[in-house]
Design an enzyme around this catalytic site. Structure first.
Site, PDB file in Angstrom:
ATOM      1  N   GLU A   1      46.932  43.379  48.468  1.00  0.00           N
ATOM      2  CA  GLU A   1      47.811  42.602  47.808  1.00  0.00           C
ATOM      3  C   GLU A   1      47.487  41.002  48.116  1.00  0.00           C
ATOM      4  OE1 GLU A   1      48.892  45.037  46.287  1.00  0.00           O
ATOM      5  OE2 GLU A   1      49.326  46.385  47.961  1.00  0.00           O
TER       6      GLU A   1
ATOM      7  N   GLU B   1      26.650  30.262  39.748  1.00  0.00           N
ATOM      8  CA  GLU B   1      25.720  29.471  39.331  1.00  0.00           C
ATOM      9  C   GLU B   1      24.593  29.339  40.440  1.00  0.00           C
ATOM     10  OE1 GLU B   1      24.482  25.278  37.167  1.00  0.00           O
ATOM     11  OE2 GLU B   1      26.443  25.718  38.129  1.00  0.00           O
TER      12      GLU B   1
ATOM     13  N   ASP C   1      39.888  49.252  45.914  1.00  0.00           N
ATOM     14  CA  ASP C   1      40.164  49.660  44.951  1.00  0.00           C
ATOM     15  C   ASP C   1      40.995  48.603  44.208  1.00  0.00           C
ATOM     16  OD1 ASP C   1      41.370  51.578  43.091  1.00  0.00           O
ATOM     17  OD2 ASP C   1      42.846  52.267  44.444  1.00  0.00           O
TER      18      ASP C   1
ATOM     19  N   ASP D   1      22.062  27.173  41.621  1.00  0.00           N
ATOM     20  CA  ASP D   1      21.683  25.789  41.308  1.00  0.00           C
ATOM     21  C   ASP D   1      20.978  25.274  42.726  1.00  0.00           C
ATOM     22  OD1 ASP D   1      23.688  26.049  43.208  1.00  0.00           O
ATOM     23  OD2 ASP D   1      24.882  24.253  42.124  1.00  0.00           O
TER      24      ASP D   1
END
Length: 651
Positions: free
Chosen positions: A236, A305, A295, A307
């Site tokens: 959670e 990205e 899960d 870079d």
């Protein structure tokens, strides 16, 4: 007028809160957090401007105060030992400050955190480096709920509240709930920079073990040749709006969901990784280990990205996301940029290894100037749709999927195009009337295998005498006026001459018949035609009724515009000028309902009619008919036929 207080190093009992500060100076302080503790020199001086009620704290040598000029940000203080710039603390939340707890080391602040934890602190403010310094920690175990707050954030600048892992430490911070009577819930990192001391340092920056409701928000996690975050038995939880940069090596990466603890359910569960920016890193940027069993993982709206390559480059080819195990995962609305083999050895976007199970969704993601595969599916089930690839500066190639998983898939091809908008690939065309075995259901989990001529990368391999797949017809076909043509795309596995056999069953009660799948002839279509009376409730069940395995790729379903009919017809010799008529072919036999038969084709036969003239005679408006053979010659003719074939065209 202003007031000065000098306190010996390490002594903070007189002013560790806003309330005691106000008592000490007999002045009201409402909008600022008062922070004071001994630092690296013998004293610390705290000043409060009584006109603005702003406290200023500084670290300087003893001396008599001569004068100062203050504003809401800083105070320029002149003493007998020199001029110093002091900064105001503008935190508006009345929470304890790290500097409320003294340290036993000038180079390691870990003791401060430990004292805060022992004091029952649940929220702790980390002062910015511009006022204090980088907060140095190493192998810091946090065993109860603790929220660390700062005034930095998600950016590549190095200012603000900064926690730095000591180079020699095996890890930085460990939120460790292992063995706790009550599982820690809550806590996390907010508005902080978390870094390694240098880019070559090893040891993960952050570990989370046996913890729930962990939050990492608006942070910058950078500068380590190891994992940025390792999570085990974390539930959670979320990581959002955070920058990850200059992280990883050939054997590490940004985020690792590591092996579960004790049982498969003690895993990483319901974890949201969203709205983050990732760049300039090595290894798998998101990875799950082979015994992690994660899960309900949500990877959404992130920017990945390439870079630049950090200090520790990749040695072996890598996928950006690599799942050793995964139960349920949703990867949606992410952008991937400049991942190629030339850019730090990246071979593709997503790799699902053989340990994966259940469903991963890869939906509405974009890849720019990448190369290799969009997905390599070695295990588990992938549902992919709405994914785009812009070739950008990559000279050639189109990103698609490689599938070897034995589980059914639901994969739409990637739409590939160049920067000028030219579409270069949309994947293989799938007939809209074709239903892949991947999208059919059944009672047997017949495994899939790769086949270069399969419609969707893999096809079902079905042993003899078992049910293959089922399909439920739509309500539009259950109207008692529909004729259906159903074709199964199949292939006989046996190449030694033993034919296969396919049977169609309706509703578990009626066998339509079995058809032969010819061995050694490759893929073929087996056709079944269903009259309205045969459709029933529309539950189609395909069964391998033969003695050898077959490959099953899927089915075509179409509303028929005709029905093919055949019947026995053995007329014998026909005298000169005479004719002979077949038995009546009633509509009740051919189609079973009225009003559907519109016309007839010219009949054909299984032999030679030797010059006889053939015609079809309609018997009634419902489509019953005869076939007539007429001898126009002066001599008898004996046709060599035993069967007549005719097509009945439907309305």
């Amino acid at each position: 007028m202003s007031t000065e207080l000098t306190q010996a190093k390490g002594s903070t009992s007189r002013y560790t809160s806003r309330k005691s500060c106000a008592i000490e100076f007999n002045t009201k302080i409402d909008e600022v957090q008062y922070i004071s503790v001994g630092l690296d020199t013998s004293t610390i001086k705290v000043f409060i401007d009584n006109n603005t009620q702003i406290p200023y704290v500084g670290n300087f040598i003893n001396g008599n105060v001569i004068s100062w000029v203050s504003d809401p940000v800083k105070c320029i203080l002149t003493t007998s030992s020199g001029t110093y710039t002091l900064f105001s603390y503008g935190l508006t939340k009345n929470i304890p400050n790290l500097l409320d707890y003294d340290s036993d080391s000038a180079t390691d602040d870990s003791t401060r955190f430990k004292k805060a934890i022992l004091a029952g602190t649940e929220s702790l403010y980390i002062p910015p480096r511009e006022i204090y310094k980088d907060v140095m920690i190493g192998e810091l175990d946090i065993t109860s709920t603790l929220r660390l707050w700062g005034d930095s954030g998600s950016n590549i600048n190095t200012g603000g509240s900064t926690i730095k892992k000591i180079a020699s430490a095996s890890y930085g911070i460990h939120f460790n709930g292992t063995g706790q009577t009550t599982r820690p819930m809550g806590g996390g990192l907010f508005n902080l920079q978390v870094r390694g001391e240098s880019s070559t340092d090893t040891g993960p920056l952050i570990k989370v073990t046996s913890w729930s409701y962990m939050r990492i928000n608006n942070c910058a996690i950078q500068n380590i040749s190891d994992w940025g975050i390792i999570a085990r038995d974390m539930m959670e939880s979320s990581c959002e709006y955070t920058l990850f940069r200059r992280i990883g090596s050939d054997t590490t990466g940004i985020l690792l969901m590591d092996d579960y603890i004790g049982t498969p359910n003690s895993n990483v569960n319901n974890f949201h990784f969203s709205n983050n920016t990732l760049g300039y890193s090595s290894g798998n940027w998101i990875k799950s280990s082979t015994n992690s069993n994660p899960d309900l993982i949500w990877i959404e709206r992130n920017k990945f990205e390439w870079d630049g390559t950090p200090t520790s480059a990749n040695i072996t080819p890598k996928a950006v996301i690599d799942f050793g195990q995964m139960s349920r995962c949703r990867i949606t609305n992410n952008g991937f940029t400049h991942f190629t083999t030339d850019h730090n050895n990246y071979e593709g976007i997503l790799r699902m290894r053989s340990g994966c199970a259940y469903l991963t969704k890869l939906i509405d993601n974009d890849a720019l100037s990448c190369s290799g595969y969009f997905g390599s599916v070695e295990g588990g089930k992938l549902q992919a749709s709405g994914n785009f690839y812009n070739r950008g500066v990559v000279a050639s190639g189109n990103m698609q999927f490689n599938v070897t998983s034995t589980r059914p898939q639901s994969i739409e091809p990637v739409i590939c195009f160049t920067s000028n908008g030219n579409i270069t690939s949309v994947g293989d065309y799938i007939d809209p009337n074709f239903i892949s075995a991947h999208n059919m259901f059944g009672t047997s989990n017949n495994m899939f295998q790769t086949d270069t001529m399969a419609s969707l990368y893999t096809t079902m391999n079905v042993p003899s005498l078992v049910e293959i797949r089922r399909f439920q017809l739509g309500k539009q076909y259950l109207d008692s006026n529909t004729v259906l043509t159903i074709q199964a795309r199949v292939k006989c596995v046996d190449t030694a001459g033993t034919n296969g056999e396919l049977k169609l069953n309706i509703d578990g009660t009626t066998d339509i018949g079995s058809s032969t799948i010819t061995a050694s002839t490759g893929w073929q279509l087996i056709t079944f035609q269903l009259k309205p009376s045969q459709i029933g409730a529309g539950s189609l069940r395909f069964i391998n009724s033969g003695t050898v395995s077959i490959l099953f790729d899927g089915i075509y379903i179409q509303r028929s515009k005709y029905i093919d009919w055949n019947f026995a017809f053995n007329p014998g010799a026909i005298a000169a000028g005479a004719s002979i008529t077949s038995a009546l072919q009633s509509y009740t036999d051919t189609i079973g309902v009225t009003g559907l038969i519109q016309s007839f084709s010219q009949p054909k036969f299984d032999g030679n009619i030797n010059g006889l003239l053939c015609s079809v005679v309609s018997n009634n408006i419902n489509g019953s008919f005869y076939v007539t053979l007429y001898n126009p010659t002066a001599s008898p003719i004996t046709p060599t036929i035993t069967r007549c074939y005719i097509r009945l065209f439907l309305i």
